[in-house]
Write a protein that holds these residues in place. Sequence first.
Motif, PDB file in Angstrom:
ATOM      1  N   LEU A   1      42.920  75.008  85.811  1.00  0.00           N
ATOM      2  CA  LEU A   1      43.682  73.789  85.513  1.00  0.00           C
ATOM      3  C   LEU A   1      42.967  72.559  86.027  1.00  0.00           C
TER       4      LEU A   1
ATOM      5  N   ALA B   1      40.196  71.340  83.863  1.00  0.00           N
ATOM      6  CA  ALA B   1      40.508  70.857  82.520  1.00  0.00           C
ATOM      7  C   ALA B   1      40.100  69.401  82.377  1.00  0.00           C
TER       8      ALA B   1
ATOM      9  N   ALA C   1      42.036  74.213  78.580  1.00  0.00           N
ATOM     10  CA  ALA C   1      43.195  74.759  79.277  1.00  0.00           C
ATOM     11  C   ALA C   1      43.131  76.271  79.218  1.00  0.00           C
TER      12      ALA C   1
ATOM     13  N   VAL D   1      50.257  73.363  76.203  1.00  0.00           N
ATOM     14  CA  VAL D   1      49.720  72.002  76.256  1.00  0.00           C
ATOM     15  C   VAL D   1      50.583  71.089  75.386  1.00  0.00           C
TER      16      VAL D   1
ATOM     17  N   ARG E   1      44.998  75.476  68.976  1.00  0.00           N
ATOM     18  CA  ARG E   1      44.220  76.091  70.057  1.00  0.00           C
ATOM     19  C   ARG E   1      43.106  76.958  69.478  1.00  0.00           C
TER      20      ARG E   1
ATOM     21  N   ILE F   1      49.649  70.184  80.909  1.00  0.00           N
ATOM     22  CA  ILE F   1      49.251  71.585  80.810  1.00  0.00           C
ATOM     23  C   ILE F   1      50.124  72.402  81.748  1.00  0.00           C
TER      24      ILE F   1
ATOM     25  N   ASP G   1      51.026  76.100  83.012  1.00  0.00           N
ATOM     26  CA  ASP G   1      50.553  77.480  83.089  1.00  0.00           C
ATOM     27  C   ASP G   1      51.429  78.215  84.091  1.00  0.00           C
TER      28      ASP G   1
END
Length: 431
Positions: free
Chosen positions: A7, A10, A33, A39, A53, A79, A81
């Motif tokens: 992350l 990114a 990412a 995202v 993506r 982002i 995660d």
Amino acid sequence: MAAVTLLIAASLSAQPPQLILGKDSGADLEVEAPSGAKVAFSSSVGTITGAQRQGNVVRARFNAPPLRVPSVALVLAQIDDGNDRELRWLSIPLTGSDTMVIETRPGSKVEAVAGGRVLGQGSAQDDGTVRLPMLVPPGVRTAVLKITDKLGNTTEKPLDLAPPPFSRVRLAARSETAPVEVEIFVVKPDGTPDDEAKVSLVAADGETNLRKRIGPGAYLAEYEPPPGRAGTAHLEAKANAQLATLEVPLHAAGPRQARGSGPWSVSAGLLGGLGGAFVGATVGSVLAEVAMRIESYPIEALLDLGWTSQSEISQYSGVPALTENAKAHAWLAQIGARGSYEVMRRLGVHGSVAFGLQNQNVRITLPLNLGQFEDSGLSARLAIAAGVNYSLGPGRALAQVQLDWTSKRVAELENSTSSLQGMVGYLMTIR
């Protein structure tokens, strides 16, 4: 730890990195990412569409706004995660384009110059008119107009470009659990990240703390709500004499959520009103309202559906014995816009205008005990309101004075249901 490392690595980029409004349609965005991360893109101006993506890369299209004045798009890639959230910031300078008309001597050459850069140039026609195509980058407020006649004589005049202001500050939350980490993104007037901005974060309650600069133009702050605080926190970021606000939902525990982090928000609720018609009758109204606000702009689009009723009035009263009594009610639908301005923490003033139609039903009681009949018909309507609003819980309370105008002589009603009402209500933020 591996997810966190990915992350942090990114990055967000745009190609091309800056645009000319009216010429360039947009830019291609790209951010790295982790493959399992979600995202979401948003921007202070313009729109972002078509996110796709490909492995660890997410691409989207930034669409330039339909403007001609210089501005800057403050783009955010959020982002998520799992329970980790990373914010990536980017500024896209938007050069304004327009044509300036100048009158001078026929055959003269005209240039607009700022900081050694030619913004526009042209030659005067036989009538002395020059149409000067101008390209004005953000941050350029003044220029010098250089006029050279046929004999080679040059005169210079100051030119005030008077560009309108645009937002240079955005903020977003890293989390919705205490303590809330907030990132504040600040750019200079030319759209480049501002690493020396004087930044502050304030809240109506709790404590705030500006921690450090964490990237180009990006500053990290922290908000600690009072113990047990739940609902929504209203945060304000100030930088370079500009203000940006953020409503942050607070949760005691659980996974982090992205509510309220998009480029727009939606509120819904009810308003009720009571007042008087211009013909002397009592009028009451109930409105169900949905309001959509574009982030960073103090303007909402409105959709109202409702009902209004007017007490019984007399009409055709030239001969008292032949007076009719009329009672009206109507179902209505209208669309409009509301602009707001915050005068202090939580408290703001607003004004709105809406246009629509109402299905007006009128019951007529005839004189001399001749009975009753009903008629209905469509009427145009205009609603203008001004009032105050107060942030309260997960939404806001509103109080306003509203002027309604409707058509005359609809469905056997001699006058109209035009009125002046006092209205109160509550709108809850649902996104």
